[in-house]
Design an enzyme around this catalytic site. Structure first.
Site, short mmCIF file in Angstrom:
data_model
loop_
_atom_site.label_atom_id
_atom_site.label_comp_id
_atom_site.label_asym_id
_atom_site.label_seq_id
_atom_site.Cartn_x
_atom_site.Cartn_y
_atom_site.Cartn_z
N HIS A 44 0.84 -1.21 0.00
CA HIS A 44 0.00 0.00 0.00
C HIS A 44 0.86 1.25 0.00
CE1 HIS A 44 -3.84 2.09 0.61
NE2 HIS A 44 -3.13 2.94 1.34
N ASP B 177 4.15 8.00 -12.72
CA ASP B 177 4.29 7.14 -11.54
C ASP B 177 5.77 7.02 -11.22
OD1 ASP B 177 4.23 5.20 -9.55
OD2 ASP B 177 2.69 4.00 -10.55
N ARG C 193 6.97 5.66 -8.40
CA ARG C 193 7.18 4.68 -7.31
C ARG C 193 8.14 3.57 -7.73
NH1 ARG C 193 0.98 3.26 -6.15
NH2 ARG C 193 1.02 3.39 -8.44
#
Length: 451
Positions: free
Chosen positions: A63, A139, A141
């Protein structure tokens, strides 16, 4: 046009992690081990762990930190609800991990940049173009810290709770085998519908899949908030493994009916479809024959969305009348469980199957084994008091809804009963949630949580 998430230029060396602390965290979803990690870049992360390390690949949610969704309950995204649903699913299965990755705010662009992107979205720009207009990656990440945490926990294969194939691909590339990936099916809201559509259309997210909340979100009481429905029943809608739920409705002094059975407990017309919602979310609804004799309820789902489950009647001695509605109403299959030597009518509706079991084999454990052999894994034990008490006594209930009616009977047909405690420390307890159903009060016991 589909946009595949891009990342910033990765550092020359992978990010490593170090376990720094471990403690226990009691939550509304049960008690978790909480482990704290620090990566080689100085960012701190945590893992919430439930259950042991046996039994194959565990459920895992990786998460990404989202202050607005996780802490403030924002509906601009679905992050907080995804986190709640993951914890609920792990609680039901009693085994799994949530890896909470910090530094992932706004898909890795940071909190303040995310707020700037929100401002652009307020002007009609979608979530992908908002990032690129700011000169930021779609993105940013990376997941090597999550993979490192999983390896530290001794986990090399997982069942990933995510609708994002890029996350699966990243973990696989880092040596974590994803043997299954599935979405969590949280409900779409007006406030985040465009955001979710963009993720599906431009970032390859799964197109929704089966909506496990369908049976919850429309009901006989339109003013009941959707959040209340998901809070009450969402764990059952999202359950992936076997789960047994008990239901009992009794007077304040513990009786389900007077000795005469008539009049029975007054019905509460404003119960918000509680029992029917439970039926609509299970594979089988099970009752003892005494309940059928007293109420002749066909055990249907006809007041809320959803299908009527398989109906199961425990009737060792064959007392069930042939004209009982569970035998004559063909809205769903009925399993009539009797002892081997019991005589039953030779002519029954095609929806009825007589299942003969050896004498003494109609105990709760054998009955559940029989149902699971038929892929009936989600079971509601709806009544009566003796039947629910048998499953409670055997320790087979994952949850119990005990509804009390504001009447006193004094003497009657007993409700919940089981072997009494000899000392206060032996009293049965579990985390409890309470909610009001008209004039009744319902207490929900969660026996999946260790006390």
């Amino acid at each position: 046009m589909s946009v595949h998430p891009t990342q910033t230029e990765p550092p020359s060396a992978p990010v490593g992690v170090e376990r720094v602390a471990e403690t226990v965290l009691p939550t509304k979803y049960g008690v978790f081990r909480m482990l704290g990690y620090r990566d080689s870049g100085g960012t701190e992360h945590v893992a919430l762990v439930r259950g042991d390390d046996g039994g194959g690949a565990p459920l895992v949610r990786v998460h990404s930190e989202c202050l607005t969704g996780d802490a403030f309950g924002s509906w601009r995204c679905d992050c907080g609800e995804q986190l709640d649903a993951a914890l609920a699913a792990i609680s039901v299965e009693e085994r799994g991990v949530v890896v909470y990755v910090r530094g992932h705010e706004g898909r890795g662009i940071g909190l303040l940049a995310k707020l700037k992107a929100y401002a652009l979205q307020d002007q009609g720009v979608d979530t992908v173009d908002a990032n690129t207009e700011l000169g930021l990656p779609v993105d940013a990440r990376r997941y090597d810290q999550a993979a490192g945490i999983l390896r530290d926990l001794g986990i090399g294969a997982i069942r990933l709770l995510s609708g994002n194939p890029a996350k699966e691909e990243a973990l696989e590339a880092l040596g974590i085998a994803v043997v299954e990936r599935r979405g969590l099916g949280v409900s779409e809201r007006t406030e985040n519908a465009r955001y979710l559509r963009t993720k599906r259309a431009r970032m390859r997210h799964d197109p929704g899949g089966p909506d496990v909340w369908t049976s919850l979100l429309d009901g006989v009481v339109p003013e009941l908030p959707e959040d209340d429905l998901v809070r009450r029943y969402g764990y059952l809608a999202a359950a992936s493994g076997p789960i047994v739920v008990g239901h009992a409705r009794q007077s304040l002094d513990g009786f389900v009916a007077p000795r005469s059975h008539s009049p029975a407990l007054p019905q509460e017309p404003s119960d918000e479809g509680h029992v029917q919602r439970l039926r609509a979310l299970v594979d089988a609804v099970l009752v003892g024959v005494s309940t059928v004799l007293a109420e002749d309820d066909p055990l249907l789902v006809d007041e809320v969305p959803g299908d009527t489950p398989v109906r199961v009647v425990l009737d060792a001695t064959g007392m069930l009348p042939p004209d009982s509605r569970v035998l004559t109403d063909d809205a769903a299959p009925t399993l009539w469980l009797v002892a081997q030597d019991v005589d039953v009518p030779s002519t029954l509706a095609a929806s009825v199957e007589v299942v003969r079991l050896p004498a003494g084999a109609l105990d709760p454990t054998n009955v559940l084994d029989l149902l699971r052999q038929r892929d009936l894994d989600r079971v509601l034990v709806e009544g009566g008091g003796a039947t629910v008490s048998g499953f409670l006594e055997a320790g087979l209930l994952h949850r119990l809804y005990c509804t009390t009616v504001p009447v006193l009977i004094g003497d009657g047909i007993p409700g919940l009963r089981f072997s009494g405690a000899h000392a206060p420390v032996q009293i049965r307890t579990a985390p409890v949630r309470r909610f009001v159903l008209g004039h009744d009060t319902c207490s929900e016991f969660d026996f999946t949580v260790s006390q």
